[in-house]
Design a protein around this motif. Sequence first.
Motif, PDB file in Angstrom:
ATOM      1  N   ALA A  71       3.550 -10.205   2.787  1.00  0.00           N
ATOM      2  CA  ALA A  71       2.919 -10.119   4.256  1.00  0.00           C
ATOM      3  C   ALA A  71       1.816  -9.030   4.214  1.00  0.00           C
ATOM      4  CB  ALA A  71       3.981  -9.850   5.207  1.00  0.00           C
ATOM      5  N   PHE A  72       2.050  -7.978   3.622  1.00  0.00           N
ATOM      6  CA  PHE A  72       0.937  -7.124   3.619  1.00  0.00           C
ATOM      7  C   PHE A  72      -0.161  -7.536   2.871  1.00  0.00           C
ATOM      8  CE2 PHE A  72       4.365  -3.363   3.281  1.00  0.00           C
ATOM      9  CZ  PHE A  72       4.732  -3.322   4.687  1.00  0.00           C
ATOM     10  N   LYS A  73      -0.052  -8.150   1.705  1.00  0.00           N
ATOM     11  CA  LYS A  73      -1.229  -8.718   1.126  1.00  0.00           C
ATOM     12  C   LYS A  73      -1.868 -10.097   1.995  1.00  0.00           C
ATOM     13  CE  LYS A  73       1.264  -9.394  -2.637  1.00  0.00           C
ATOM     14  NZ  LYS A  73       1.810  -9.430  -3.913  1.00  0.00           N
ATOM     15  N   ALA A  74      -1.166 -10.570   2.695  1.00  0.00           N
ATOM     16  CA  ALA A  74      -1.530 -11.779   3.568  1.00  0.00           C
ATOM     17  C   ALA A  74      -2.372 -11.238   4.704  1.00  0.00           C
ATOM     18  CB  ALA A  74      -0.665 -12.862   3.784  1.00  0.00           C
ATOM     19  N   ALA A  75      -1.968 -10.035   5.014  1.00  0.00           N
ATOM     20  CA  ALA A  75      -2.770  -9.627   6.443  1.00  0.00           C
ATOM     21  C   ALA A  75      -3.627  -8.466   6.078  1.00  0.00           C
ATOM     22  CB  ALA A  75      -1.595  -8.965   7.342  1.00  0.00           C
ATOM     23  N   CYS A  76      -4.262  -8.557   4.987  1.00  0.00           N
ATOM     24  CA  CYS A  76      -5.283  -7.503   4.552  1.00  0.00           C
ATOM     25  C   CYS A  76      -6.338  -7.354   5.320  1.00  0.00           C
ATOM     26  CB  CYS A  76      -5.728  -7.865   3.303  1.00  0.00           C
ATOM     27  SG  CYS A  76      -6.724  -9.370   3.231  1.00  0.00           S
ATOM     28  N   GLY A  84       9.492   4.039   5.502  1.00  0.00           N
ATOM     29  CA  GLY A  84      10.580   4.463   4.956  1.00  0.00           C
ATOM     30  C   GLY A  84      10.182   5.177   3.599  1.00  0.00           C
ATOM     31  N   SER A  85      11.007   4.985   2.754  1.00  0.00           N
ATOM     32  CA  SER A  85      10.676   5.925   1.289  1.00  0.00           C
ATOM     33  C   SER A  85       9.422   5.456   0.734  1.00  0.00           C
ATOM     34  CB  SER A  85      11.906   5.675   0.146  1.00  0.00           C
ATOM     35  OG  SER A  85      12.132   4.143  -0.012  1.00  0.00           O
ATOM     36  N   ARG A  86       8.595   6.040   0.128  1.00  0.00           N
ATOM     37  CA  ARG A  86       7.368   6.087  -0.431  1.00  0.00           C
ATOM     38  C   ARG A  86       7.392   5.248  -1.930  1.00  0.00           C
ATOM     39  NH1 ARG A  86       2.396   4.940   0.840  1.00  0.00           N
ATOM     40  NH2 ARG A  86       1.014   5.977  -0.260  1.00  0.00           N
ATOM     41  N   ARG A  87       6.898   4.202  -1.976  1.00  0.00           N
ATOM     42  CA  ARG A  87       6.743   3.329  -3.067  1.00  0.00           C
ATOM     43  C   ARG A  87       5.367   2.638  -3.118  1.00  0.00           C
ATOM     44  NH1 ARG A  87       6.957  -0.563   0.283  1.00  0.00           N
ATOM     45  NH2 ARG A  87       8.377  -1.807   1.012  1.00  0.00           N
ATOM     46  N   PRO A  88       5.233   2.287  -4.365  1.00  0.00           N
ATOM     47  CA  PRO A  88       3.989   1.568  -4.287  1.00  0.00           C
ATOM     48  C   PRO A  88       3.960   0.589  -3.418  1.00  0.00           C
ATOM     49  CG  PRO A  88       4.600   1.870  -6.581  1.00  0.00           C
ATOM     50  CD  PRO A  88       5.776   2.261  -5.760  1.00  0.00           C
ATOM     51  N   THR A  89       2.652   0.321  -2.668  1.00  0.00           N
ATOM     52  CA  THR A  89       2.656  -0.623  -1.789  1.00  0.00           C
ATOM     53  C   THR A  89       1.213  -1.101  -1.402  1.00  0.00           C
ATOM     54  OG1 THR A  89       3.413  -1.136   0.777  1.00  0.00           O
ATOM     55  CG2 THR A  89       2.434   0.950   0.294  1.00  0.00           C
ATOM     56  N   HIS A  90       1.099  -2.213  -0.746  1.00  0.00           N
ATOM     57  CA  HIS A  90       0.002  -2.943  -0.284  1.00  0.00           C
ATOM     58  C   HIS A  90      -0.483  -2.588   1.063  1.00  0.00           C
ATOM     59  CE1 HIS A  90       0.654  -5.410  -3.905  1.00  0.00           C
ATOM     60  NE2 HIS A  90      -0.728  -5.376  -3.880  1.00  0.00           N
ATOM     61  N   ALA A  91       0.440  -2.022   1.643  1.00  0.00           N
ATOM     62  CA  ALA A  91       0.365  -1.452   3.066  1.00  0.00           C
ATOM     63  C   ALA A  91      -0.723  -0.407   3.189  1.00  0.00           C
ATOM     64  CB  ALA A  91       1.674  -1.124   3.735  1.00  0.00           C
ATOM     65  N   GLN A  92      -1.589  -0.585   4.318  1.00  0.00           N
ATOM     66  CA  GLN A  92      -2.432   0.647   4.386  1.00  0.00           C
ATOM     67  C   GLN A  92      -2.023   2.086   4.774  1.00  0.00           C
ATOM     68  OE1 GLN A  92      -4.186  -2.053   7.464  1.00  0.00           O
ATOM     69  NE2 GLN A  92      -6.147  -2.449   6.433  1.00  0.00           N
ATOM     70  N   PHE A  93      -0.672   1.886   5.713  1.00  0.00           N
ATOM     71  CA  PHE A  93      -0.491   3.051   6.227  1.00  0.00           C
ATOM     72  C   PHE A  93       0.998   3.265   5.668  1.00  0.00           C
ATOM     73  CE2 PHE A  93      -3.671   1.685   8.936  1.00  0.00           C
ATOM     74  CZ  PHE A  93      -4.445   2.911   9.109  1.00  0.00           C
ATOM     75  N   HIS A  94       1.753   4.398   5.789  1.00  0.00           N
ATOM     76  CA  HIS A  94       2.674   4.847   5.267  1.00  0.00           C
ATOM     77  C   HIS A  94       3.557   5.939   6.408  1.00  0.00           C
ATOM     78  CE1 HIS A  94       5.897   7.452   3.222  1.00  0.00           C
ATOM     79  NE2 HIS A  94       6.459   6.184   3.156  1.00  0.00           N
ATOM     80  N   LEU A  95       4.703   5.375   6.919  1.00  0.00           N
ATOM     81  CA  LEU A  95       5.445   6.274   7.702  1.00  0.00           C
ATOM     82  C   LEU A  95       6.837   6.556   7.240  1.00  0.00           C
ATOM     83  CD1 LEU A  95       4.889   4.291  11.249  1.00  0.00           C
ATOM     84  CD2 LEU A  95       3.555   6.266  10.285  1.00  0.00           C
ATOM     85  N   GLN A  96       7.050   7.760   6.999  1.00  0.00           N
ATOM     86  CA  GLN A  96       8.354   8.436   6.632  1.00  0.00           C
ATOM     87  C   GLN A  96       9.335   7.957   7.078  1.00  0.00           C
ATOM     88  OE1 GLN A  96       8.633  11.817   4.546  1.00  0.00           O
ATOM     89  NE2 GLN A  96       7.078  11.285   3.151  1.00  0.00           N
ATOM     90  N   LYS A  97       9.415   7.725   8.317  1.00  0.00           N
ATOM     91  CA  LYS A  97      10.845   7.526   9.204  1.00  0.00           C
ATOM     92  C   LYS A  97      10.608   6.529  10.222  1.00  0.00           C
ATOM     93  CE  LYS A  97      12.267  12.252   8.547  1.00  0.00           C
ATOM     94  NZ  LYS A  97      12.940  13.489   9.115  1.00  0.00           N
ATOM     95  N   PRO A  98      11.487   5.552  10.478  1.00  0.00           N
ATOM     96  CA  PRO A  98      11.450   4.651  11.471  1.00  0.00           C
ATOM     97  C   PRO A  98      11.070   5.301  12.858  1.00  0.00           C
ATOM     98  CG  PRO A  98      13.482   4.467  10.214  1.00  0.00           C
ATOM     99  CD  PRO A  98      12.872   5.615   9.849  1.00  0.00           C
ATOM    100  N   GLU A  99      11.388   6.517  13.261  1.00  0.00           N
ATOM    101  CA  GLU A  99      11.201   7.380  14.635  1.00  0.00           C
ATOM    102  C   GLU A  99       9.665   7.434  14.599  1.00  0.00           C
ATOM    103  OE1 GLU A  99      13.564   9.823  12.086  1.00  0.00           O
ATOM    104  OE2 GLU A  99      14.374   7.788  12.484  1.00  0.00           O
ATOM    105  N   HIS A 100       8.838   7.445  13.484  1.00  0.00           N
ATOM    106  CA  HIS A 100       7.512   7.706  13.528  1.00  0.00           C
ATOM    107  C   HIS A 100       6.836   6.380  13.941  1.00  0.00           C
ATOM    108  CE1 HIS A 100       8.235  11.042  10.296  1.00  0.00           C
ATOM    109  NE2 HIS A 100       8.448  11.522  11.497  1.00  0.00           N
ATOM    110  N   LEU A 101       7.392   5.280  13.848  1.00  0.00           N
ATOM    111  CA  LEU A 101       6.763   3.892  14.254  1.00  0.00           C
ATOM    112  C   LEU A 101       6.419   4.154  15.650  1.00  0.00           C
ATOM    113  CD1 LEU A 101       5.828   1.286  13.506  1.00  0.00           C
ATOM    114  CD2 LEU A 101       8.149   0.348  13.801  1.00  0.00           C
ATOM    115  N   ARG A 102       7.242   4.450  16.571  1.00  0.00           N
ATOM    116  CA  ARG A 102       6.844   4.710  18.220  1.00  0.00           C
ATOM    117  C   ARG A 102       5.629   5.611  18.233  1.00  0.00           C
ATOM    118  NH1 ARG A 102      11.646   5.835  21.615  1.00  0.00           N
ATOM    119  NH2 ARG A 102      11.984   3.609  21.054  1.00  0.00           N
TER     120      ARG A 102
END
Length: 116
Positions: A71-76, A84-102
């Motif tokens: 989905a990240f690749k399709a929504a480029c 969540g936990s950091r890993r290689p990703t196609h996402a543009q942004f990284h939030l460490q914890k679900p609480e940071h989403l708000r």
Amino acid sequence: MNRDLWPQIRRQLAQLVETCPTLTLRDADACWEIRPAHGADKGDAVRALLGKDPGSPRPWVFGDDWTDEDAFKAACAGVTVVVGSRRPTHAQFHLQKPEHLRQFLHAAVRRLSAPR
């Protein structure tokens, strides 16, 4: 949920999926996904939604699992966020914890609502 029950739940899901040849069971980080056996993924879902309205706004995709990478690749052209936990990703942004989403969403709404 009691993780001791997970193997039993996984077996029951597998038995259920075996009764329907159009479905497949896929392991994810902390869950299982039942999806079409023909290989559709979350990226296909994003592309299908975008294809319904060529003038649609840019998609925002949030995910916390490796199964969200399609989905990240399709929504480029949109906004993509892995939570969540950091890993290689196609996402543009990284939030460490679900609480940071708000906080992220509130900041985005403030910025998008600000006079230009």
